[in-house]
Design an enzyme around this catalytic site. Structure first.
Site, PDB file in Angstrom:
ATOM      1  N   ASP A  39      -4.764   1.873   2.087  1.00 27.24           N
ATOM      2  CA  ASP A  39      -5.121   1.186   3.327  1.00 27.24           C
ATOM      3  C   ASP A  39      -5.672   2.172   4.351  1.00 27.24           C
ATOM      4  OD1 ASP A  39      -2.503   2.288   3.271  1.00 27.24           O
ATOM      5  OD2 ASP A  39      -1.879   1.058   4.978  1.00 27.24           O
ATOM      6  N   TYR A  43      -7.919   9.056 -16.865  1.00 25.26           N
ATOM      7  CA  TYR A  43      -8.847   9.747 -15.969  1.00 25.26           C
ATOM      8  C   TYR A  43      -9.059  11.190 -16.409  1.00 25.26           C
ATOM      9  CZ  TYR A  43      -7.661   5.799 -12.928  1.00 25.26           C
ATOM     10  OH  TYR A  43      -7.451   4.541 -12.418  1.00 25.26           O
ATOM     11  N   HIS A  68       0.862  -1.180   0.000  1.00 27.31           N
ATOM     12  CA  HIS A  68       0.000   0.000   0.000  1.00 27.31           C
ATOM     13  C   HIS A  68       0.901   1.234   0.000  1.00 27.31           C
ATOM     14  CE1 HIS A  68      -4.160  -1.129  -0.034  1.00 27.31           C
ATOM     15  NE2 HIS A  68      -3.950  -2.082   0.846  1.00 27.31           N
ATOM     16  N   GLU A  96       0.288   7.603  11.532  1.00 26.23           N
ATOM     17  CA  GLU A  96      -1.072   7.155  11.842  1.00 26.23           C
ATOM     18  C   GLU A  96      -1.876   8.159  12.655  1.00 26.23           C
ATOM     19  OE1 GLU A  96      -0.633   2.302  11.742  1.00 26.23           O
ATOM     20  OE2 GLU A  96      -0.227   3.343  13.636  1.00 26.23           O
TER      21      GLU A  96
END
Length: 421
Positions: A125, A323, A120, A399
């Site tokens: 994630d 895209y 990832h 995190e």
């Protein structure tokens, strides 16, 4: 009456703060599980099950198998109101992780016929874990929710494998917004280019359209000492490459929006004294305006065809549409900016400028007003300018950023719905 309203609002803020504090350990646990178990585009089978099981435990009716492995659920609020969509992408990249973490990926898979590590390396994630947590907090407020919420867990944002369809485009093609069209869609993306605690956001175009082109120039092979005996596809290719640079420098209004036309690979010939039969080249087109995109495509096609014709060569030319431009709806962005200022602080919202990377959130934003922002993930004390970038084997997300992402999605949803009354 005013004091009662202010008291109710303060209590709601306190309740949300408590809920965020309680869910953060689970948020981190989910993220670490997902990080240690990454899956490539259109192969997110275990990830989809992990998400679906969570949503079902929350009491939501879950649709699986959307665009191969996508997961969708709609939360029905207790009060009438608009439908808000929240999106997270699930796929990982063919990158071998080099970050020393106890939950680092050790997964391998096959990509284009080769065994590769899977990581990832773009933070998907964290996006999945953030949306799982946002879903849990919003379900807890079901009775007071003023509308509905669509949770979109999307596969293949990084691009479907060759010969397959996928991602946001396929989800919409299969009817994602036909039965339940959102009034607004929100999304976020973690990035190492912004410090933790900050976000990047701008109204209007933010990320580029991305298209791939392929050109094969067909000449006539001859000995290198007798070029007049054939048609030299290398010279023709060189003329095409030089001429295509005038698309941006002389044919595009770059005061309107920047653009890029680049050849990334070229191959022709095997020996120094043989003029080859053909030359193949591939490249990319990036821009920030949909009309300019069409104009660039037409200009490139004209240059390729006419240059080859002038030299007596044949040519095969193809543009593979990628895209579209990712555009933040200006009205929606202005409307929701106070919410993000409340979550992060006004001084901690920065304009990232135009980004030549691409993002298939753009497809959703073509269907309904969208707002997409970058969530800073570089730890304090680390220079974002030198931090390993997204897609690097050393990519790392602090995190502590994740819970702010959860709060942002929850408060964007609640505020949008309350303002729509």
């Amino acid at each position: 009456m005013l004091s009662m309203i202010m008291s109710t609002a303060a209590q709601a803020e306190t309740n949300l703060a408590n809920s965020l504090s309680q869910i953060e350990p689970k948020l981190i646990e989910w993220r670490r599980h997902l990080h240690a178990n990454p899956e490539l585009s259109n192969r997110e089978v275990k990830t989809a099950k992990y998400v679906a099981d969570h949503l079902q435990k929350l009491g939501l009716e879950v649709q699986t198998g959307v665009a191969h492995t996508g997961v969708v659920a709609i939360l029905e609020g207790g009060l009438p109101g608009p439908l808000v969509a929240l999106r997270a992408d699930m796929d990982a990249l063919p990158v071998t992780e080099q970050v020393d973490l106890p939950f680092a990926s050790k997964v391998t898979d096959v990509y284009r016929g080769e065994s590769v590590g899977v990581m990832h390396a773009c933070g998907h994630d964290t996006h999945v874990a953030i949306l799982m947590a946002a879903a849990e907090l919003l379900v807890a407020q079901r009775e007071s929710l003023q509308g509905r919420v669509m949770f979109i867990f999307q596969p293949a944002e990084e691009g479907a494998p060759e010969g397959e369809e996928g991602g946001a485009e396929l989800m919409l093609k299969e009817g994602l917004f036909k039965q339940h069209k959102p009034d607004a869609v929100f999304g976020l993306h973690t990035t190492s280019s912004i410090p933790v605690g900050m976000i990047g956001m701008r109204a209007g175009p933010m990320m580029a359209a991305s298209d791939k082109f392929e050109i094969t120039v067909k000449g006539r092979q001859t000995h290198g000492s007798r070029p007049w005996g054939g048609i030299d596809p290398i010279v023709v290719s060189a003329q095409i490459i030089n001429s295509m640079q005038t698309i941006v420098s002389r044919q595009s209004d770059i005061t309107k929006a920047p653009a890029v036309v680049s050849v990334g690979a070229i191959k022709g010939g095997v020996r120094n004294n043989i003029i080859p039969e053909s030359v193949n080249m591939v490249g990319t087109i990036r821009n920030f305006d949909m009309q300019m995109r069409e104009d660039i495509h037409r200009s490139l096609e004209r240059i390729v065809l006419k240059t080859a014709e002038a030299q007596g060569a044949e040519v095969e030319f193809d543009i593979d549409l990628g895209y579209p431009v990712t555009v933040n709806n200006p009205e929606l962005t202005a409307k929701m900016r106070p919410t993000l200022e409340r979550v992060f602080g006004a001084a901690r919202i920065v304009d990232p400028g135009l980004i030549t990377g691409a993002e298939d959130f753009s497809y959703y934003a073509l269907e309904t007003p969208g707002l997409f922002f970058f969530l800073g993930g570089t730890p304090a004390g680390v220079n974002p300018a030198t931090a390993p970038s997204n897609h690097s084997p050393l990519f790392y997300v602090d995190e502590s950023a994740l819970i702010s992402g959860v709060q942002a999605l929850v408060e964007l949803t609640l505020d949008y719905q309350s303002m729509a009354k």
